[in-house]
Each structure stands twice: as C-alpha cells, then as structure tokens.
Scaffold this motif. Sequence first.
Motif, mmCIF file in Angstrom:
data_model
loop_
_atom_site.group_PDB
_atom_site.id
_atom_site.type_symbol
_atom_site.label_atom_id
_atom_site.label_comp_id
_atom_site.label_asym_id
_atom_site.label_seq_id
_atom_site.Cartn_x
_atom_site.Cartn_y
_atom_site.Cartn_z
ATOM 1 N N TYR A 124 -0.862 4.948 -5.611
ATOM 2 C CA TYR A 124 -1.553 5.421 -6.390
ATOM 3 C C TYR A 124 -2.186 6.427 -6.683
ATOM 4 N N ASN B 238 -4.250 5.019 -9.446
ATOM 5 C CA ASN B 238 -6.355 4.064 -8.285
ATOM 6 C C ASN B 238 -6.611 5.917 -8.647
ATOM 7 N N SER C 276 -10.432 2.181 -7.530
ATOM 8 C CA SER C 276 -9.778 2.546 -6.671
ATOM 9 C C SER C 276 -9.016 2.468 -5.556
ATOM 10 N N LYS D 146 0.883 -1.746 0.184
ATOM 11 C CA LYS D 146 -0.049 0.030 -0.426
ATOM 12 C C LYS D 146 0.715 1.376 0.506
ATOM 13 N N THR E 139 -10.833 -6.626 3.878
ATOM 14 C CA THR E 139 -12.065 -6.552 4.611
ATOM 15 C C THR E 139 -11.811 -7.827 3.338
ATOM 16 N N ALA F 140 -10.523 -0.572 -3.491
ATOM 17 C CA ALA F 140 -11.573 -2.032 -2.747
ATOM 18 C C ALA F 140 -11.406 -3.232 -3.266
ATOM 19 N N CYS G 155 -15.450 -3.936 -1.663
ATOM 20 C CA CYS G 155 -14.807 -4.624 -0.228
ATOM 21 C C CYS G 155 -13.586 -3.896 0.175
ATOM 22 N N SER H 45 -6.762 -7.385 0.900
ATOM 23 C CA SER H 45 -7.485 -6.402 1.176
ATOM 24 C C SER H 45 -7.759 -7.557 2.565
ATOM 25 N N THR I 235 -11.531 -0.827 3.292
ATOM 26 C CA THR I 235 -11.959 -0.255 4.726
ATOM 27 C C THR I 235 -13.175 0.648 4.635
HETATM 28 C C1 LIG Z 1 -6.451 0.217 -4.033
HETATM 29 C C2 LIG Z 1 -7.219 -0.583 -3.022
HETATM 30 N N1 LIG Z 1 -7.276 -2.246 -2.855
HETATM 31 C C3 LIG Z 1 -8.322 -2.497 -1.885
HETATM 32 C C4 LIG Z 1 -8.090 -2.092 -1.170
HETATM 33 C C5 LIG Z 1 -8.910 -2.704 0.274
HETATM 34 O O1 LIG Z 1 -8.503 -2.632 1.558
HETATM 35 P P1 LIG Z 1 -8.778 -3.354 3.058
HETATM 36 O O2 LIG Z 1 -9.729 -3.831 3.077
HETATM 37 O O3 LIG Z 1 -7.682 -3.776 3.250
HETATM 38 O O4 LIG Z 1 -8.312 -1.689 3.193
HETATM 39 C C6 LIG Z 1 -8.292 -0.833 -0.627
HETATM 40 C C7 LIG Z 1 -8.560 -0.068 0.619
HETATM 41 O O5 LIG Z 1 -7.688 0.474 1.159
HETATM 42 C C8 LIG Z 1 -7.019 0.360 -1.803
HETATM 43 O O6 LIG Z 1 -7.140 1.391 -1.757
#
Ligand SMILES: Cc1ncc(COP(=O)(O)O)c(C=O)c1O
Length: 312
Positions: free
Chosen positions: A160, A163, A191, A155, A217, A193, A252, A215, A254
């Motif tokens: 980004y 995204n 972007s 991350k 989530t 999720a 899905c 992720s 956060t």
């Molecule tokens: C590109 C991307 N994919 C997926 C997610 C979902 O990840 P998480 O469920 O860990 O928040 C996020 C959010 O943080 C993200 O920025």
Amino acid sequence: MPTLPKMCLNGKIVAYEDCKVHAFAGGLKYGGGVFEGLRAYWNADQQELFLFRLTEHMERLRFGMKVLRFDEIFSVDHMSDCILRMIRANEVRENIHIRIIAYIDSDDELTGCGPIGLVCGAVPRKPSRFVDDGMSIVVSSYTRITDNALPPRVKATANYINNRAAELEAKRHGYDGVLIMNPDGRVSEGSGACFFLVRNGQLITPDVTSGILESITRDTVIEIARRDLGLTVVERPLDRTEIYAGDEAFWCGTGYEVLPIVALDKLAIGSGKPGAITRKVQQRYFDVVYGRTADYASWRLPIWGRQRAAAE
Ligand SMILES: Cc1ncc(COP(=O)(O)O)c(C=O)c1O
C-alpha cells in the motif's frame, strides 16, 4: 471516524487503548503483514446486521499468509470467530468497515516468519460521498507494483506504499481518485478498488494478470451483472484511451462499494454523469449486501439472528 471501543488481539477482546504491538515487530519493521477489509450492513427493517462474504475474505487472508511464508496460518473458523466476537462485544447495529491484520510479531531478522499476531476492529462507515455524483480521477505518474516484486494479488500491508503514493499525488492535484497503470501501460486498478468500463453495453474490466487484487467485490459485480442484469462482462487488458472512448465507468471494492467515475484526466467519460448501467449495478449491489433480496443468502452472514437462533 474512530474505531469502535472493543478490538480483538490474538483471540482476546481488549479495549481499543490496550490493543498494542511491539514497536520492533516484523510487521512494522519489515512490512510483514497482510490484511482484509470487510463490511457489515445494518438492515433496519429486518433489525439485522449482515456480514458480507466473510469466508472469501478469510480465505484471501490465508492465501496472503501463505505467500508471505508465515509460520502459522490461522483457520478460517478461528479468524471468523475473532471478528464475530469483536462485533458482538461492540453490540454493532450500524454499518461498519472491519479491518483484520495478520502480522509478524517478533523482533527478529528480515527472514523472521513468526510468531504471528492477529488483530481486528471496526469503524462505523457510511457510503462514500462520491457514491451519488461520482469521482473525477486521474492516471497516476506511479507505476503499479508487479507480481515478481510485491504481488498485487496479495493484500500485503507493504503493497500500500504504492497505492498511497498514487492517491496522495492525485489529491495534491485536486482529483477525487486515481487510476494506476501497470508496467505495460495498461490499466491495473485504483488505490483501493477495481475498475470497470462500460462500452457499447458491455462491462470491461482488467483481467487478474493486469496487476490487480483479486477483488471480492469485482467477483460479486461480475456475478450480478451476468446473472441478474444479463450483461456481458469481458476480463482483458485495458488501454487508457479506451476509457476516453467509453460510455460509463465505475469503481468496485468493499470500501468503495459501486462508485461512479465521471471523468478521467479531465476528459468526461460518456455524458460526464453516472451512467444508467452503473446505476443498475449499484442498485443491485446494495440490494444484495443489505439483504433486501433473498438471492445470494450464502454471501451474507446474519449476526444477530444467528445469535438469537443459537440461544433458542
Ligand atoms: C488495491 C485494491 N484493489 C481492489 C480492492 C477491492 O477488493 P475487495 O472487493 O475484495 O474489497 C481493494 C480493497 O480491498 C484494494 O485495496
């Protein structure tokens, strides 16, 4: 929405206005940063704030710091403590989205690896306006970044740019959201999720080598779908036209939580309305994160109860 007045910078609680980084820091100049977004949910009945899956987020942050070869990789305990002190300093009793960034804090060459700065803060955050009616999304003209260039599994702040470009393009064209394909032409993610398709009663989601963030989530959804809803979940490469043929779809994450997708490329998915399985996953997800069920207690850190217990 404005950031709450107290932030935590390098272990110290500071006012929002004083939370400053040098303009030539490597985190800004070369994109040398990794971050996390977490949520804490206010349960009014229990008068409790639940921080969701803190340890998993801190572990992913540490993984990112390792891949970016940071000189110092802070412990889960240290970073968690910064977040908890920031929440308490703001006396939070509402839903918030917490942001924590670890970044290269030196004015150095491209290969600088330290010192490492750490900052966290939070914004009040209500559920997305799309959570009830769902989003109409489009496949991006941008390709997803790849593991051998800018690994989506990390991350990293620099990732980004990909995204952001995709999201801006989709919004320019009047869509609510965007789906990004990987260089193989298969689905990666949105972007901010991960993507789930419902087809013939099964959940299908791109596997972790499809160019996605691993992720937390997504992991939560897979667990509750299998264990609580008795659904089959398949992780595999996913084609664009499978989505056109699907019955339901949802995001899905956060930030997004569990959010229905009702159309792709202006083609309705299933009935073109949020589907029954999506609703069940959504309902269960909210029960879990708000602590309305005793299940999965290890995923929720009660903030005020913990403090009360420590004071007694
Ligand atoms: C590109 C991307 N994919 C997926 C997610 C979902 O990840 P998480 O469920 O860990 O928040 C996020 C959010 O943080 C993200 O920025």
